[in-house]
Design an enzyme around this catalytic site. Structure first.
Site, PDB file in Angstrom:
ATOM      1  N   CYS A 104     -21.939  49.561  31.618  1.00  0.00           N
ATOM      2  CA  CYS A 104     -22.166  48.401  32.491  1.00  0.00           C
ATOM      3  C   CYS A 104     -21.176  48.387  33.653  1.00  0.00           C
ATOM      4  O   CYS A 104     -19.961  48.453  33.440  1.00  0.00           O
ATOM      5  CB  CYS A 104     -22.025  47.123  31.651  1.00  0.00           C
ATOM      6  SG  CYS A 104     -22.056  45.610  32.635  1.00  0.00           S
ATOM      7  N   CYS A 111     -30.130  45.041  35.793  1.00  0.00           N
ATOM      8  CA  CYS A 111     -29.126  44.751  34.776  1.00  0.00           C
ATOM      9  C   CYS A 111     -27.970  45.715  34.856  1.00  0.00           C
ATOM     10  O   CYS A 111     -28.153  46.907  34.981  1.00  0.00           O
ATOM     11  CB  CYS A 111     -29.723  44.958  33.389  1.00  0.00           C
ATOM     12  SG  CYS A 111     -30.967  43.802  33.017  1.00  0.00           S
ATOM     13  N   CYS A 155     -16.036  40.994  33.980  1.00  0.00           N
ATOM     14  CA  CYS A 155     -16.239  40.752  32.545  1.00  0.00           C
ATOM     15  C   CYS A 155     -15.179  41.523  31.774  1.00  0.00           C
ATOM     16  O   CYS A 155     -14.824  42.636  32.142  1.00  0.00           O
ATOM     17  CB  CYS A 155     -17.631  41.227  32.114  1.00  0.00           C
ATOM     18  SG  CYS A 155     -17.974  40.952  30.354  1.00  0.00           S
ATOM     19  N   GLU A 168     -22.611  37.673  42.158  1.00  0.00           N
ATOM     20  CA  GLU A 168     -23.996  37.949  42.516  1.00  0.00           C
ATOM     21  C   GLU A 168     -24.942  37.136  41.644  1.00  0.00           C
ATOM     22  O   GLU A 168     -24.654  36.846  40.493  1.00  0.00           O
ATOM     23  CB  GLU A 168     -24.287  39.439  42.343  1.00  0.00           C
ATOM     24  CG  GLU A 168     -23.458  40.252  43.304  1.00  0.00           C
ATOM     25  CD  GLU A 168     -23.789  41.729  43.263  1.00  0.00           C
ATOM     26  OE1 GLU A 168     -23.357  42.434  44.179  1.00  0.00           O
ATOM     27  OE2 GLU A 168     -24.479  42.175  42.336  1.00  0.00           O
ATOM     28  N   CYS A 172     -18.208  47.070  28.149  1.00  0.00           N
ATOM     29  CA  CYS A 172     -19.289  47.926  27.638  1.00  0.00           C
ATOM     30  C   CYS A 172     -19.378  49.182  28.518  1.00  0.00           C
ATOM     31  O   CYS A 172     -19.344  49.090  29.746  1.00  0.00           O
ATOM     32  CB  CYS A 172     -20.614  47.182  27.630  1.00  0.00           C
ATOM     33  SG  CYS A 172     -20.541  45.666  26.651  1.00  0.00           S
ATOM     34  N   CYS A 189     -31.360  34.787  37.769  1.00  0.00           N
ATOM     35  CA  CYS A 189     -30.373  35.434  36.906  1.00  0.00           C
ATOM     36  C   CYS A 189     -29.003  35.151  37.506  1.00  0.00           C
ATOM     37  O   CYS A 189     -28.738  35.528  38.643  1.00  0.00           O
ATOM     38  CB  CYS A 189     -30.653  36.941  36.877  1.00  0.00           C
ATOM     39  SG  CYS A 189     -29.378  37.888  36.033  1.00  0.00           S
TER      40      CYS A 189
HETATM   41  N1  SAH Z   1     -22.621  39.820  29.018  1.00  0.00           N
HETATM   42  C1  SAH Z   1     -23.902  39.469  28.549  1.00  0.00           C
HETATM   43  C2  SAH Z   1     -24.863  39.090  29.676  1.00  0.00           C
HETATM   44  C3  SAH Z   1     -24.810  39.921  30.921  1.00  0.00           C
HETATM   45  S1  SAH Z   1     -25.333  41.593  30.776  1.00  0.00           S
HETATM   46  C4  SAH Z   1     -24.486  40.569  27.686  1.00  0.00           C
HETATM   47  O1  SAH Z   1     -23.932  41.666  27.653  1.00  0.00           O
HETATM   48  O2  SAH Z   1     -25.472  40.307  27.024  1.00  0.00           O
HETATM   49  C5  SAH Z   1     -27.110  41.390  30.667  1.00  0.00           C
HETATM   50  C6  SAH Z   1     -27.816  42.583  30.024  1.00  0.00           C
HETATM   51  O3  SAH Z   1     -27.760  43.747  30.866  1.00  0.00           O
HETATM   52  C7  SAH Z   1     -27.194  43.007  28.692  1.00  0.00           C
HETATM   53  O4  SAH Z   1     -28.160  43.192  27.688  1.00  0.00           O
HETATM   54  C8  SAH Z   1     -26.541  44.300  29.063  1.00  0.00           C
HETATM   55  O5  SAH Z   1     -26.346  45.098  27.964  1.00  0.00           O
HETATM   56  C9  SAH Z   1     -27.493  44.877  30.070  1.00  0.00           C
HETATM   57  N2  SAH Z   1     -26.935  45.978  30.839  1.00  0.00           N
HETATM   58  C10 SAH Z   1     -25.653  46.156  31.203  1.00  0.00           C
HETATM   59  N3  SAH Z   1     -25.510  47.316  31.897  1.00  0.00           N
HETATM   60  C11 SAH Z   1     -26.722  47.899  31.960  1.00  0.00           C
HETATM   61  C12 SAH Z   1     -27.225  49.099  32.550  1.00  0.00           C
HETATM   62  N4  SAH Z   1     -26.435  49.927  33.233  1.00  0.00           N
HETATM   63  N5  SAH Z   1     -28.531  49.370  32.421  1.00  0.00           N
HETATM   64  C13 SAH Z   1     -29.341  48.509  31.768  1.00  0.00           C
HETATM   65  N6  SAH Z   1     -28.933  47.368  31.207  1.00  0.00           N
HETATM   66  C14 SAH Z   1     -27.643  47.050  31.289  1.00  0.00           C
HETATM   67 FE1  SF4 Z   2     -19.843  42.292  29.990  1.00  0.00          FE
HETATM   68 FE2  SF4 Z   2     -21.514  44.085  30.948  1.00  0.00          FE
HETATM   69 FE3  SF4 Z   2     -20.873  44.136  28.365  1.00  0.00          FE
HETATM   70 FE4  SF4 Z   2     -22.414  42.151  29.316  1.00  0.00          FE
HETATM   71  S1  SF4 Z   2     -22.936  44.321  29.236  1.00  0.00           S
HETATM   72  S2  SF4 Z   2     -20.658  41.971  27.926  1.00  0.00           S
HETATM   73  S3  SF4 Z   2     -21.540  41.907  31.370  1.00  0.00           S
HETATM   74  S4  SF4 Z   2     -19.485  44.489  30.069  1.00  0.00           S
END
Ligand code: SAH
Ligand code: SF4
Length: 359
Positions: free
Chosen positions: A121, A337, A114, A94, A118, A107
């Site tokens: 996410c 995000c 990934c 996406e 986290c 974006c």
């Molecule tokens: N992997 C990289 C870039 C992609 S994620 C990273 O983690 O930085 C981009 C941003 O979206 C990150 O700051 C991540 O923490 C945030 N993000 C992920 N899941 C989210 C959620 N459910 N609500 C809000 N932000 C989220």
């Molecule tokens: Fe991966 Fe999501 Fe963590 Fe970014 S926030 S490093 S996309 S698992």
């Protein structure tokens, strides 16, 4: 699609020049090809009218230009447009167009899924399916810029879609060089922001890059214990080490590192967390971007009430830290995000299927 053809979308200008020369063509045609592909969005050699017929025939015999294909598009009430793109192996990713923020922003993804896991996410729930190639990363921009009529206009790029860019370091950097080419889209690195969970060796390499994007670090917690619970790679690359690397990171004049902090209700949104964050960032040229969680089924956290978000922001502001609260765009189409997960795509991994079941 033929396997014996050289994939032109994967080549930087010098590589393309060398490939042309090796086939007895002039190096300067690389510039023309870049102009067609990146500036005009034309990938069909037959439509490249300033190339001789003979050259076009030769190109057709030796090269191909693949692009991610838009398979669906949805538009949010706030104007955000989410694109599902299909790659050569039919896997899907996406990419999102966010207008007026105040600049126009794309974006894009750097991986399918990934590996970082986290806890808040959705992409993390998929696990890593595969890395994207440089051509696929740059290709998202090419395809989206054409689809949104933005080829002629300046735009920003954030590497905040699916995936961890520093886990796919070489292809990500190559994509930025392709996008930077003066004969193509000529995207300045100042217009690019790389968001990372903080893979320390990757940050150290990035510090030496000639083409350096803006840096955003996904911090999300202020103690080692809590960060390890939320962001598993913290076990290998602890908070203290990431912050030390940031302290030494060579920043351009007036530029600062952005620290992203997803606010989770009752988990990391207390005043004490805000005060600790301010202390951790002292001595680093920084700004903080607070991201109230975008909740989703299967994510075991809640979005904090606005009062908690404001309270957290105020504590940072009182300590002279520049703080912004990320407005969540495109929530109604799951383009916000951490909400990037392809539904109904082919070849789902087990983790993907589980994530979908939990929706
Ligand atoms: N992997 C990289 C870039 C992609 S994620 C990273 O983690 O930085 C981009 C941003 O979206 C990150 O700051 C991540 O923490 C945030 N993000 C992920 N899941 C989210 C959620 N459910 N609500 C809000 N932000 C989220
Ligand atoms: Fe991966 Fe999501 Fe963590 Fe970014 S926030 S490093 S996309 S698992």
């Amino acid at each position: 699609m033929r396997g014996d053809l050289l994939e032109l979308s994967e080549l930087e200008t010098p590589e393309l020049e060398a490939a042309l020369e090796a086939r007895g063509a002039e190096r300067f045609h690389a510039r023309q090809l870049y102009r067609w592909i990146y500036k005009r969005g034309v990938t069909d050699f037959d439509r490249m009218t300033d190339l001789s017929k003979e050259l076009r025939v030769r190109l057709l015999a030796d090269f191909q230009v693949s692009s991610p294909v838009v398979v669906s598009e949805s538009q949010s009430v706030d104007g955000t447009r989410k694109f599902v793109l299909e790659l050569r192996d039919r896997r899907q990713i996406e990419a999102v167009f966010i207008p007026d923020t105040p600049a126009m922003t794309f974006c894009v993804s750097t991986q399918v899924g990934c590996a970082m896991g986290c806890g808040f996410c959705l992409t993390g729930k998929m696990g890593l399916v595969r890395h994207l190639t440089a051509g696929e990363i740059a290709g998202q921009i090419r395809v989206l810029a054409a689809a949104t009529s933005m080829l002629e206009y300046p735009f920003n790029i954030v590497l905040m879609g699916m995936g961890e860019p520093l886990h796919n370091y070489d292809q990500t950097m190559k994509a930025l060089r392709i996008l930077h080419s003066e004969h193509g889209l000529a995207v300045s690195p100042r217009r690019v922001t790389l968001s990372t969970v903080g893979i320390v060796p990757g940050l150290q390499r990035l510090a030496r890059e000639p083409l350096m994007p803006n840096l955003a670090i996904s911090l999300h917690a202020t103690t080692e214990e809590q960060r390890t619970a939320l962001v598993p790679p913290n076990r290998k690359y602890p908070l203290a080490e990431i912050l030390e690397t940031c302290r030494q990171f060579p920043l351009k004049k007036r530029s600062r590192i952005t620290f992203e902090y997803v606010l989770l209700d009752g988990v990391n949104d207390a005043p004490e967390d805000a005060r600790r964050l301010a202390r951790l960032l002292s001595g680093i040229k920084s700004k903080v971007n607070l991201i109230p969680l975008n909740p989703a089924p299967g994510i075991p956290f809640e979005r904090p009430p606005d009062e908690h978000v404001d309270r957290f922001a105020q504590i940072l502001a009182d300590r002279h830290i520049t703080v912004s609260v990320r407005k969540s765009r495109g929530r109604d189409i799951r383009a916000a995000c951490g909400q990037l997960i392809v539904e109904g795509g082919v070849k789902k991994s087990a983790a993907q299927q589980v994530a979908l079941l939990m929706k």
